[in-house]
Design a protein around this motif. Sequence first.
Motif, PDB file in Angstrom:
ATOM      1  N   ASN A  40       0.799  -1.235   0.000  1.00  0.00           N
ATOM      2  CA  ASN A  40       0.000   0.000   0.000  1.00  0.00           C
ATOM      3  C   ASN A  40       0.832   1.286   0.000  1.00  0.00           C
ATOM      4  O   ASN A  40       0.319   2.353   0.265  1.00  0.00           O
ATOM      5  N   VAL A  41       2.094   1.156  -0.309  1.00  0.00           N
ATOM      6  CA  VAL A  41       2.898   2.378  -0.496  1.00  0.00           C
ATOM      7  C   VAL A  41       2.675   2.855  -1.922  1.00  0.00           C
ATOM      8  O   VAL A  41       2.751   2.070  -2.868  1.00  0.00           O
ATOM      9  N   GLU A  42       2.395   4.137  -2.043  1.00  0.00           N
ATOM     10  CA  GLU A  42       2.159   4.659  -3.387  1.00  0.00           C
ATOM     11  C   GLU A  42       3.478   4.836  -4.119  1.00  0.00           C
ATOM     12  O   GLU A  42       4.455   5.318  -3.527  1.00  0.00           O
ATOM     13  N   PRO A  43       3.517   4.466  -5.391  1.00  0.00           N
ATOM     14  CA  PRO A  43       4.784   4.583  -6.135  1.00  0.00           C
ATOM     15  C   PRO A  43       5.350   6.007  -6.078  1.00  0.00           C
ATOM     16  O   PRO A  43       6.562   6.195  -5.981  1.00  0.00           O
ATOM     17  N   GLY A  44       4.485   6.976  -6.102  1.00  0.00           N
ATOM     18  CA  GLY A  44       4.952   8.374  -6.084  1.00  0.00           C
ATOM     19  C   GLY A  44       5.599   8.775  -4.771  1.00  0.00           C
ATOM     20  O   GLY A  44       6.311   9.769  -4.686  1.00  0.00           O
ATOM     21  N   ASP A  45       5.338   8.002  -3.734  1.00  0.00           N
ATOM     22  CA  ASP A  45       5.900   8.331  -2.420  1.00  0.00           C
ATOM     23  C   ASP A  45       7.321   7.834  -2.272  1.00  0.00           C
ATOM     24  O   ASP A  45       7.972   8.059  -1.249  1.00  0.00           O
ATOM     25  N   VAL A  46       7.752   7.115  -3.284  1.00  0.00           N
ATOM     26  CA  VAL A  46       9.003   6.381  -3.151  1.00  0.00           C
ATOM     27  C   VAL A  46      10.153   7.089  -3.855  1.00  0.00           C
ATOM     28  O   VAL A  46       9.996   7.590  -4.957  1.00  0.00           O
ATOM     29  N   GLU A  66      18.371  -1.461  -4.501  1.00  0.00           N
ATOM     30  CA  GLU A  66      17.980  -2.643  -3.746  1.00  0.00           C
ATOM     31  C   GLU A  66      19.181  -3.423  -3.204  1.00  0.00           C
ATOM     32  O   GLU A  66      19.181  -3.848  -2.060  1.00  0.00           O
ATOM     33  N   ALA A  67      20.185  -3.570  -4.075  1.00  0.00           N
ATOM     34  CA  ALA A  67      21.368  -4.347  -3.669  1.00  0.00           C
ATOM     35  C   ALA A  67      22.028  -3.666  -2.477  1.00  0.00           C
ATOM     36  O   ALA A  67      22.406  -4.298  -1.487  1.00  0.00           O
ATOM     37  N   TRP A  68      22.099  -2.362  -2.572  1.00  0.00           N
ATOM     38  CA  TRP A  68      22.718  -1.576  -1.505  1.00  0.00           C
ATOM     39  C   TRP A  68      21.898  -1.692  -0.228  1.00  0.00           C
ATOM     40  O   TRP A  68      22.396  -1.810   0.872  1.00  0.00           O
ATOM     41  N   LEU A  69      20.594  -1.691  -0.446  1.00  0.00           N
ATOM     42  CA  LEU A  69      19.673  -1.730   0.678  1.00  0.00           C
ATOM     43  C   LEU A  69      19.803  -3.020   1.483  1.00  0.00           C
ATOM     44  O   LEU A  69      19.862  -3.010   2.709  1.00  0.00           O
ATOM     45  N   THR A  70      19.877  -4.128   0.759  1.00  0.00           N
ATOM     46  CA  THR A  70      19.890  -5.416   1.447  1.00  0.00           C
ATOM     47  C   THR A  70      21.298  -5.877   1.795  1.00  0.00           C
ATOM     48  O   THR A  70      21.488  -6.661   2.717  1.00  0.00           O
ATOM     49  N   GLY A  71      22.276  -5.343   1.069  1.00  0.00           N
ATOM     50  CA  GLY A  71      23.627  -5.852   1.243  1.00  0.00           C
ATOM     51  C   GLY A  71      24.377  -5.261   2.404  1.00  0.00           C
ATOM     52  O   GLY A  71      25.479  -5.676   2.722  1.00  0.00           O
ATOM     53  N   LYS A  72      23.785  -4.268   3.077  1.00  0.00           N
ATOM     54  CA  LYS A  72      24.546  -3.571   4.112  1.00  0.00           C
ATOM     55  C   LYS A  72      23.940  -3.775   5.487  1.00  0.00           C
ATOM     56  O   LYS A  72      22.717  -3.834   5.615  1.00  0.00           O
ATOM     57  N   ARG A 114      21.587   8.797   4.001  1.00  0.00           N
ATOM     58  CA  ARG A 114      20.842   7.630   3.518  1.00  0.00           C
ATOM     59  C   ARG A 114      21.095   6.363   4.347  1.00  0.00           C
ATOM     60  O   ARG A 114      20.163   5.669   4.732  1.00  0.00           O
ATOM     61  N   SER A 115      22.343   6.065   4.637  1.00  0.00           N
ATOM     62  CA  SER A 115      22.621   4.817   5.367  1.00  0.00           C
ATOM     63  C   SER A 115      21.994   4.872   6.767  1.00  0.00           C
ATOM     64  O   SER A 115      21.582   3.845   7.307  1.00  0.00           O
ATOM     65  N   HIS A 116      21.906   6.066   7.329  1.00  0.00           N
ATOM     66  CA  HIS A 116      21.317   6.186   8.667  1.00  0.00           C
ATOM     67  C   HIS A 116      19.801   6.004   8.620  1.00  0.00           C
ATOM     68  O   HIS A 116      19.217   5.440   9.544  1.00  0.00           O
ATOM     69  N   VAL A 117      19.195   6.483   7.546  1.00  0.00           N
ATOM     70  CA  VAL A 117      17.748   6.295   7.394  1.00  0.00           C
ATOM     71  C   VAL A 117      17.473   4.793   7.261  1.00  0.00           C
ATOM     72  O   VAL A 117      16.550   4.253   7.887  1.00  0.00           O
ATOM     73  N   CYS A 118      18.300   4.117   6.485  1.00  0.00           N
ATOM     74  CA  CYS A 118      18.114   2.674   6.307  1.00  0.00           C
ATOM     75  C   CYS A 118      18.372   1.930   7.620  1.00  0.00           C
ATOM     76  O   CYS A 118      17.685   0.949   7.923  1.00  0.00           O
ATOM     77  N   ALA A 119      19.349   2.410   8.397  1.00  0.00           N
ATOM     78  CA  ALA A 119      19.614   1.783   9.702  1.00  0.00           C
ATOM     79  C   ALA A 119      18.379   1.901  10.584  1.00  0.00           C
ATOM     80  O   ALA A 119      18.007   0.946  11.274  1.00  0.00           O
ATOM     81  N   ALA A 120      17.732   3.060  10.530  1.00  0.00           N
ATOM     82  CA  ALA A 120      16.517   3.258  11.336  1.00  0.00           C
ATOM     83  C   ALA A 120      15.427   2.291  10.872  1.00  0.00           C
ATOM     84  O   ALA A 120      14.716   1.710  11.695  1.00  0.00           O
ATOM     85  N   PHE A 169       9.586   5.313   2.653  1.00  0.00           N
ATOM     86  CA  PHE A 169       8.547   4.594   1.898  1.00  0.00           C
ATOM     87  C   PHE A 169       9.164   3.670   0.854  1.00  0.00           C
ATOM     88  O   PHE A 169       8.622   2.599   0.581  1.00  0.00           O
ATOM     89  N   ALA A 170      10.301   4.104   0.312  1.00  0.00           N
ATOM     90  CA  ALA A 170      10.986   3.233  -0.654  1.00  0.00           C
ATOM     91  C   ALA A 170      11.425   1.950   0.034  1.00  0.00           C
ATOM     92  O   ALA A 170      11.321   0.859  -0.518  1.00  0.00           O
ATOM     93  N   TYR A 171      11.902   2.081   1.233  1.00  0.00           N
ATOM     94  CA  TYR A 171      12.363   0.918   2.000  1.00  0.00           C
ATOM     95  C   TYR A 171      11.198  -0.028   2.269  1.00  0.00           C
ATOM     96  O   TYR A 171      11.324  -1.244   2.117  1.00  0.00           O
ATOM     97  N   ILE A 172      10.070   0.560   2.645  1.00  0.00           N
ATOM     98  CA  ILE A 172       8.899  -0.280   2.956  1.00  0.00           C
ATOM     99  C   ILE A 172       8.462  -1.028   1.695  1.00  0.00           C
ATOM    100  O   ILE A 172       8.159  -2.218   1.733  1.00  0.00           O
ATOM    101  N   ARG A 173       8.481  -0.295   0.594  1.00  0.00           N
ATOM    102  CA  ARG A 173       8.066  -0.918  -0.664  1.00  0.00           C
ATOM    103  C   ARG A 173       8.983  -2.089  -1.041  1.00  0.00           C
ATOM    104  O   ARG A 173       8.559  -3.059  -1.645  1.00  0.00           O
ATOM    105  N   ARG A 174      10.237  -1.943  -0.680  1.00  0.00           N
ATOM    106  CA  ARG A 174      11.188  -2.990  -1.038  1.00  0.00           C
ATOM    107  C   ARG A 174      11.341  -4.054   0.047  1.00  0.00           C
ATOM    108  O   ARG A 174      12.233  -4.882  -0.008  1.00  0.00           O
ATOM    109  N   THR A 175      10.511  -3.991   1.072  1.00  0.00           N
ATOM    110  CA  THR A 175      10.579  -5.002   2.133  1.00  0.00           C
ATOM    111  C   THR A 175       9.190  -5.630   2.285  1.00  0.00           C
ATOM    112  O   THR A 175       8.455  -5.320   3.222  1.00  0.00           O
ATOM    113  N   PRO A 176       8.822  -6.505   1.355  1.00  0.00           N
ATOM    114  CA  PRO A 176       7.455  -7.030   1.377  1.00  0.00           C
ATOM    115  C   PRO A 176       7.153  -7.946   2.554  1.00  0.00           C
ATOM    116  O   PRO A 176       6.006  -8.246   2.825  1.00  0.00           O
ATOM    117  N   THR A 177       8.210  -8.366   3.265  1.00  0.00           N
ATOM    118  CA  THR A 177       7.975  -9.310   4.369  1.00  0.00           C
ATOM    119  C   THR A 177       7.511  -8.624   5.652  1.00  0.00           C
ATOM    120  O   THR A 177       7.145  -9.298   6.609  1.00  0.00           O
TER     121      THR A 177
END
Length: 824
Positions: A120-126, A132-138, A203-209, A249-257
Motif C-alpha cells: 500500500n505504499v504509493e509509487p509516487g511516495d518512493v 535494492e542491492a545496496w539496501l539489502t547488502g549492508k 541515507r545509510s542512517h535512514v536505512c539503519a533506522a 517509503f521506498a524501504y517499505i516498498r522494497r521489504t514485502p515481508t
Amino acid sequence: MAPPPTPKPSRIPFTPKRPLSSASQYSELPRSSTPSAMSSIKKFKASLSAESRTHRLLSRSKPLNTVPGSPGPAARSTTSLDVPRPKTPGTPRSRSPLPATSEMDVSRVDPEEVLVDAQNVEPGDVSGDIDEAWLTGKDHGSEDKVLVSVRIRPTDTTCAWEKAGQTIKLQSDYSKSVAGTEYNFDEILTGSDNKPVYNSVARSHVCAAMDGYNAVIFAYGQTASGKTFTLSGDQDQPGIIPRSMKDVFAYIRRTPTREYLLRCSYLEIYNESIHDLLAPPGSASTSQSVQIIGNGILSPLREEVVTSLKSVKEVLERGYGNRRTASTDWNERSSRSHSVFRLVIESRERSGSGEEESYVAPPTPSGRSTPVAPSAGGPRLQARGGRSVQTSVLSLIDLAGSERATSDKERTREGKYINTSLLTLGTVIGTLAENAAKNKADHVPFRNSKLTRMLQPSLSGNARISVICTINPDLSAVTESTSTLLFAQRIKKVQLNAQKKEVVDTDALIERYRKEIEDLKARLAEREQSEPVRSRRLSAREQKDESKAMKDLNSRIQQLTKLILTSQTVDETRGDDSRPNSPVKVDFDMSPYQLQQELLATRRELETRSNQILSLEAALEARPELPVDAPESAKDQLIAEQSKTIRELEIVVRGYEDNLGEPLRAVREDVEKEWVDKFDKEVKLREQKEEWAAELVRQLEKEKKTRIKLEEERRALAAFVSKFDSLGLGGLMSSKKKLPMPTPGGAAAAFAERQQNKESSALTADSPVKIEMSRVRGQPNLLEQMPEDEWSMVEDMSFDEKDFKAGSKLRTKDMLGGKENLPA
Ligand SMILES: Nc1ncnc2c1ncn2[C@@H]1O[C@H](COP(=O)(O)OP(=O)(O)OP(=O)(O)O)[C@@H](O)[C@H]1O
C-alpha cells in the motif's frame, strides 16, 4: 572572536536577506522560478517583526518540496487513491476513510488499521534512487563511529578554506593564526546540490533506522551557515528531511515481508523549554511544555500516524510553520530554537495467512483477555502470532546556530540560550570522546541542557549518528568555522554501539517451543523404542552417530524448556541492556518430571502476576477518566475543570498559609525583638568589660613602671650605702652617737618611713635619690636600719666589680650630683 560577516548584498550571494544573485557563480544551478512552499514561508516570515513568536503558515495546502526525479503530481494522480490496491490484511484498502492527518493522533487510532506495507505504499511516495542491492547488502547499524561531514556554504567572496579529498584546511594566505592545521572528516561537501549531501551523510542512517536501529542526523554550525538549507532545503533542493521520508517509503516498498507503523512528532527547544510543534492550537498542550521523563522519553508529546508521503508533508508543514524563526543581523529567517523531527518506526513480520491475522492474545490464567496498554515510549504495535515488534527512532535535528549578541535585545537573549546549550553539547561530546579515547567512565553532564538530556540515549551510544557541520567560508567567519571544525573533530571520537530493540510475543513463542518439544519428545521415544533392534544392525560408527543424534535431541528439548521458562520474563530479545536475567536457573540434568514441576511453578507465578494486573486494571478503571474515543471538547472540558480545581486548591493553600502566617510572623517578631535586646545588652556588657580590662592593663603598666623605678632606687641606695660604709662614715657616726639597737620591727618601720619619704620626694625630684646629710648624720647606719629581708637582697646582688669600680665613681657622682655636701 571575530565578528560574523555583515551581509553585504553587493558581494555575498548567499546572504539570507536577499535571493541568490543571478550573477553568482552558482547561478547555473537549477532554480525554480516559481516560489516553493519553503520560499513562500520565507517571504511570509521575512516580514516578521523582531518578535520571535509562534506562528503558523498562511496556507497549509501548499505542497512541500519534492525530490527531483520523483514522479510529479500528474504522475501521482495515475496512482491516486481511487485505484484499487491489493488488500493487505489489517490495512485499509484506501486511505480515504482515514481521518485527516491532523486527526491521526496515535492515541486515537487503531494501530492495526494504519499499517503501511509494500503493497500500500504509493509509487509516487518512493524515492527512485534507492538501490535494492545496496539496501539489502549492508548492515546499516554496524558502524561504531559517528559519521562526520563538513559542508561549506557557497560564497562569491573569497573562500578562506581549501578542500582536498576528505581534508579541509585554511588557505595558506590566511593561515597565520592556525598555521597549516588540517582537518579530516568522512565527507567534505560543497555546492548547493542537496542530493549528494543526502546520499553521503543521511541515507545509510535512514536505512539503519528502518532496519531497527535508532538513528540521529543533525546539523551543527554557526548562524546562517546552511543548517536549515541542509535539513529542510527548498523546493528546488529538498533537504535531508523530505528525502529521508521518501526513502522510508521506498524501504517499505522494497521489504514485502514486513509491515510498518509510522508515527512522527515535531518539537523545538526554545529558551530551554520543549514545545510540541504539532499540538493543536488552543489545546492545553500548546501552552504546556514537554517534559523529559527519563531515557529520552518525552511527555506529553503529540504523535501522529503517517501512512503516506503526503501525510508526512502535512505534518512537516504544520510543525515547520510553528517553529520560532526571526530575522537577525545575519539571517533573515534564523532558527531561534533547536528543532527535532522524530519518526518512530515500528515493524513486524507480515502474517502469512489470514488465520493468524485473527489471532487474539491468549486469555490469562484467570480467563480474562487483557489488552496491553502502551507504555510511554513503548511500542504501539503488538507482537502477534509469534511475530516480534521492532522499534526504532529516526531523529532529524536542525540545531540553532551559535551567534554573538545582535542589535536586538530579544534575539540576544535567545542567542544566549542557544549558545549555552550548544556549549553543553560541546562539553558532553568532549567528555564522551575522552571517555572513549582513554577508556574512562567520567561523569557526562547530560543534565545541563534540555538538548543533551533529550539526546542522552543516542549520544550514550545506542544510535547511529551522522553530523553535518556547516561552515560559512567567508574570511570574516574563520574563527567560528574553526570552532565548528574542532567540534566536528571531537564528535568523531565518540564511540557508538547501536542495538536493535525488539519486543517478542512471548505467548506465541512459548506455544511454538512447546509444540517443538512435543515433537522432539515423540521422535526421541520413537528412536528409543527401535533402539535395541536397530543397534544390532548398525555398525560401531553408525551407533556412535545414532547416540550423538539422540543426545542432540535431548539437549534441544532441554534448551527449549529453558527458553519457555525464561521467555516469560524477557520482553526484549536482542540488545537491550534493560533485559533482565532469567530468574530461573534450569538444571540440564533435571528429569522431565522435575522440569514439569518447574513449569507448573512458573505458571503459578504467571497467574499471580495476572491477578496483579487485573487489580491494577480495576484501579485504573476506577479513575474518573474519559474514554479514549471521547470527543476532544469533552477532554478539553475535563482538563479545564481539573485545572480549575487545581487553581482553587492553590488559592486555598495560599489563604491557609496567609492566615497561618500572621500569628507566626508576630511570634517571630517578638522573639526577634527579645533576642535583639538581649544581644544589645550583651554587646554593651562586653564593651564595658573590655574597657575595664584596658584600664586594668594601663594600671598594671603604671605599677610595673613604678616597681622598676623603685627597684632602681633601691639598688642605687644599696650602692650608696656600701660606698658610704667603705668611706668609714658609718663608724664615725657610730662613735659620735651611740645609736639605739634596732628593735624587732623598728628597723623595718624606719625603713618603711624612709621609703615613703623617698617615694614622695622621688615623685617630685629628677634624682632618684635625695639624701639630706643632716639627717644622715643624726641617724643610725642605714645598713643597720635596713629590714632583715632586704639584707638578703643586698647580699644577693652581684655587682660586676669592674663595672662597679668604673661606674661607681660615675654612679656615685651621678647619684650625688648636686649634693655638694657629700665627699666626692
Ligand atoms: N549550500 C547552500 N547553497 C545555497 N544556499 C545556501 C546554502 N547554504 C545556505 N544557503 C542559504 O543561506 C541562507 C542561510 O541558510 P540557513 O537558514 O540554512 O542557515 P542556518 O545555519 O540554518 O542559520 P540559523 O542558525 O540562523 O537558522 C539561506 O538563505 C540559505 O538558502
